[in-house]
Write a protein that holds these residues in place. Structure first.
Motif, mmCIF file in Angstrom:
data_model
loop_
_atom_site.group_PDB
_atom_site.id
_atom_site.type_symbol
_atom_site.label_atom_id
_atom_site.label_comp_id
_atom_site.label_asym_id
_atom_site.label_seq_id
_atom_site.Cartn_x
_atom_site.Cartn_y
_atom_site.Cartn_z
ATOM 1 N N ILE A 56 0.749 -1.594 0.206
ATOM 2 C CA ILE A 56 0.056 0.007 0.177
ATOM 3 C C ILE A 56 1.068 1.328 0.282
ATOM 4 O O ILE A 56 0.561 2.439 -0.776
ATOM 5 C CB ILE A 56 -0.711 -0.332 0.796
ATOM 6 N N ILE A 57 2.459 1.446 0.535
ATOM 7 C CA ILE A 57 3.147 1.958 0.912
ATOM 8 C C ILE A 57 4.244 2.226 0.215
ATOM 9 O O ILE A 57 4.645 3.161 -0.586
ATOM 10 C CB ILE A 57 3.607 2.230 1.824
ATOM 11 N N THR A 58 4.471 0.961 -0.220
ATOM 12 C CA THR A 58 6.243 1.113 -1.686
ATOM 13 C C THR A 58 5.487 0.424 -3.162
ATOM 14 O O THR A 58 6.320 0.805 -3.347
ATOM 15 C CB THR A 58 6.587 -0.515 -0.782
ATOM 16 N N GLY A 59 4.412 0.228 -3.350
ATOM 17 C CA GLY A 59 4.145 -0.337 -4.205
ATOM 18 C C GLY A 59 4.419 -1.501 -4.620
ATOM 19 O O GLY A 59 5.166 -2.302 -3.713
ATOM 20 N N ASP A 60 4.382 -2.585 -6.082
ATOM 21 C CA ASP A 60 4.811 -3.354 -6.338
ATOM 22 C C ASP A 60 5.778 -3.598 -6.553
ATOM 23 O O ASP A 60 5.932 -3.121 -8.282
ATOM 24 C CB ASP A 60 3.391 -4.695 -5.930
ATOM 25 N N LEU A 61 7.088 -3.980 -5.811
ATOM 26 C CA LEU A 61 8.180 -3.684 -7.178
ATOM 27 C C LEU A 61 8.690 -5.352 -7.403
ATOM 28 O O LEU A 61 8.234 -6.833 -7.602
ATOM 29 C CB LEU A 61 9.147 -4.270 -6.083
ATOM 30 N N PRO A 62 8.644 -5.202 -9.072
ATOM 31 C CA PRO A 62 8.332 -6.824 -9.754
ATOM 32 C C PRO A 62 9.714 -7.728 -9.487
ATOM 33 O O PRO A 62 10.203 -7.006 -9.509
ATOM 34 C CB PRO A 62 8.939 -6.174 -11.406
ATOM 35 N N THR A 63 8.921 -9.297 -9.625
ATOM 36 C CA THR A 63 9.764 -9.966 -9.259
ATOM 37 C C THR A 63 11.332 -9.855 -9.679
ATOM 38 O O THR A 63 12.108 -10.160 -8.314
ATOM 39 C CB THR A 63 9.185 -11.442 -9.232
ATOM 40 N N PRO A 64 11.514 -9.582 -10.807
ATOM 41 C CA PRO A 64 12.980 -10.035 -11.275
ATOM 42 C C PRO A 64 13.476 -8.924 -11.085
ATOM 43 O O PRO A 64 14.996 -9.674 -11.045
ATOM 44 C CB PRO A 64 12.593 -9.819 -13.146
ATOM 45 N N ILE A 65 13.136 -7.792 -10.466
ATOM 46 C CA ILE A 65 14.109 -6.792 -9.837
ATOM 47 C C ILE A 65 14.202 -7.204 -8.536
ATOM 48 O O ILE A 65 15.063 -7.206 -7.674
ATOM 49 C CB ILE A 65 12.978 -5.203 -9.456
ATOM 50 N N LYS A 66 12.536 -6.959 -8.003
ATOM 51 C CA LYS A 66 13.269 -7.832 -6.088
ATOM 52 C C LYS A 66 14.388 -8.996 -5.758
ATOM 53 O O LYS A 66 14.522 -8.483 -4.513
ATOM 54 C CB LYS A 66 11.841 -8.304 -5.865
ATOM 55 N N TYR A 67 14.393 -9.849 -6.457
ATOM 56 C CA TYR A 67 14.767 -10.979 -6.536
ATOM 57 C C TYR A 67 16.787 -10.403 -7.196
ATOM 58 O O TYR A 67 16.885 -11.640 -7.331
ATOM 59 C CB TYR A 67 14.625 -12.855 -6.489
ATOM 60 N N HIS A 68 16.634 -9.934 -7.677
ATOM 61 C CA HIS A 68 17.574 -9.580 -9.015
ATOM 62 C C HIS A 68 19.191 -9.950 -8.202
ATOM 63 O O HIS A 68 20.517 -11.095 -8.783
ATOM 64 C CB HIS A 68 17.913 -8.562 -9.310
ATOM 65 N N ASP A 69 19.086 -9.548 -6.736
ATOM 66 C CA ASP A 69 20.458 -9.726 -6.401
ATOM 67 C C ASP A 69 20.308 -9.442 -4.438
ATOM 68 O O ASP A 69 19.613 -9.041 -3.827
ATOM 69 C CB ASP A 69 22.185 -9.203 -6.643
ATOM 70 N N MET A 70 20.994 -9.519 -3.196
ATOM 71 C CA MET A 70 20.929 -10.240 -1.569
ATOM 72 C C MET A 70 21.358 -8.522 -1.665
ATOM 73 O O MET A 70 19.975 -7.922 -0.586
ATOM 74 C CB MET A 70 22.002 -10.669 -1.336
ATOM 75 N N SER A 71 21.262 -7.419 -1.880
ATOM 76 C CA SER A 71 21.859 -6.311 -1.525
ATOM 77 C C SER A 71 20.498 -5.577 -1.914
ATOM 78 O O SER A 71 19.590 -5.882 -0.959
ATOM 79 C CB SER A 71 22.389 -5.255 -2.354
ATOM 80 N N ILE A 72 19.317 -5.688 -3.232
ATOM 81 C CA ILE A 72 18.194 -5.312 -3.230
ATOM 82 C C ILE A 72 17.083 -6.265 -2.647
ATOM 83 O O ILE A 72 16.290 -5.802 -1.615
ATOM 84 C CB ILE A 72 17.461 -5.987 -4.686
ATOM 85 N N ARG A 73 17.644 -7.532 -1.841
ATOM 86 C CA ARG A 73 16.634 -8.489 -1.234
ATOM 87 C C ARG A 73 16.663 -7.758 -0.446
ATOM 88 O O ARG A 73 15.613 -7.545 0.208
ATOM 89 C CB ARG A 73 16.640 -9.711 -1.428
ATOM 90 N N VAL A 74 18.012 -7.694 0.663
ATOM 91 C CA VAL A 74 17.876 -6.632 1.918
ATOM 92 C C VAL A 74 17.359 -5.552 2.163
ATOM 93 O O VAL A 74 16.504 -5.274 3.055
ATOM 94 C CB VAL A 74 19.294 -6.857 2.203
ATOM 95 N N ALA A 75 17.590 -4.927 1.332
ATOM 96 C CA ALA A 75 16.976 -3.407 1.496
ATOM 97 C C ALA A 75 15.464 -3.492 0.954
ATOM 98 O O ALA A 75 14.637 -2.316 1.562
ATOM 99 C CB ALA A 75 17.555 -2.300 -0.135
ATOM 100 N N GLN A 82 9.840 -1.157 7.621
ATOM 101 C CA GLN A 82 9.465 0.200 7.063
ATOM 102 C C GLN A 82 7.850 -0.006 7.685
ATOM 103 O O GLN A 82 7.360 1.008 8.212
ATOM 104 C CB GLN A 82 10.294 1.000 7.091
ATOM 105 N N ALA A 83 7.480 0.283 5.830
ATOM 106 C CA ALA A 83 6.070 0.077 5.520
ATOM 107 C C ALA A 83 5.305 -0.235 6.860
ATOM 108 O O ALA A 83 4.206 0.434 6.716
ATOM 109 C CB ALA A 83 5.298 -0.389 4.125
ATOM 110 N N VAL A 84 5.499 -1.587 6.951
ATOM 111 C CA VAL A 84 4.355 -2.224 8.171
ATOM 112 C C VAL A 84 4.401 -1.191 9.503
ATOM 113 O O VAL A 84 3.163 -1.138 10.468
ATOM 114 C CB VAL A 84 4.570 -3.909 8.731
ATOM 115 N N LYS A 85 5.334 -0.617 9.688
ATOM 116 C CA LYS A 85 5.535 0.383 11.384
ATOM 117 C C LYS A 85 4.822 1.011 11.030
ATOM 118 O O LYS A 85 3.627 1.688 11.915
ATOM 119 C CB LYS A 85 7.417 0.192 11.206
ATOM 120 N N ARG A 86 4.505 2.180 9.638
ATOM 121 C CA ARG A 86 4.198 2.791 9.693
ATOM 122 C C ARG A 86 2.537 2.542 9.330
ATOM 123 O O ARG A 86 1.819 3.666 9.755
ATOM 124 C CB ARG A 86 4.499 3.000 8.477
#
Length: 187
Positions: A56-75, A82-86
């Motif tokens: 609702i806050i972040t939008g949907d990041l496409p799977t190929p981008i979201k899981y491209h590498d570990m640094s993106i996944r962690v970020a 943070q969105a859930v806390k918000r």
């Protein structure tokens, strides 16, 4: 949803959420009935209803981008947290006890129901691919193969669903009716 794909029919987050919750229910009930599990279907469905709330806050990041590498996944995981806390911070204090366990399940619920919700999420994607392919949209061929091989679908309940129920999603309404009768007649 499916922002990087040309779709014959667009799918909203609400449609995906409902389908994921319903599939979670089916998988948990299959687990209880066929694999002698003792899972709380209501609890699983409630968590599934909120599984993508952060979007609702972040939008949907496409799977190929979201899981491209570990640094993106962690970020992205950090951004989702943070969105859930918000979202939780927007609730009145009196409602936090009711909603926090749904938006931010504890470790026990994650371990018990997370695999079912993840499998349901992937089944929802596989169903979307099946529907798009049925409509002649060959752009979903590769996605279908990738999703079908996802580790979440190795859950025994998901394997049973794929074997026994997924084929009906490629049928017409008339064929589904005959499919259901044939299945009941053989029992």
């Amino acid at each position: 949803r499916w922002g990087l794909m040309r779709c014959t029919r667009n799918e909203t987050l609400a449609e995906h959420t409902l389908e994921t919750a319903m599939l979670t229910h089916a998988l948990v009930e299959i687990g209880n009935a066929r694999f002698m599990r003792s899972l709380d279907a209501g609890r699983a469905v409630l968590i599934a209803l909120y599984h993508d709330s952060a979007e609702i806050i972040t939008g949907d990041l496409p799977t190929p981008i979201k899981y491209h590498d570990m640094s993106i996944r962690v970020a992205y995981h950090s951004i989702e947290r943070q969105a859930v806390k918000r979202l939780l911070a927007m609730l009145p204090e009196s409602l936090l006890p009711a909603f926090a366990p749904c938006l931010d399940p504890d470790q026990a619920d994650k371990e018990s129901y997370g695999p079912y919700i993840k499998a349901a999420d992937k089944l929802s994607a596989l169903i979307k691919c099946t529907e798009e392919l049925k409509a002649g949209n060959m752009e979903f061929q590769s996605a279908s193969k990738t999703i079908a091989g996802h580790p979440a679908l190795q859950l025994p309940e998901a394997q049973l669903f794929i074997k026994e129920y997924l084929p009906a999603y490629a049928l017409s309404l008339d064929e589904v009716e005959r499919f259901g009768k044939t299945e009941r007649e053989t029992e």
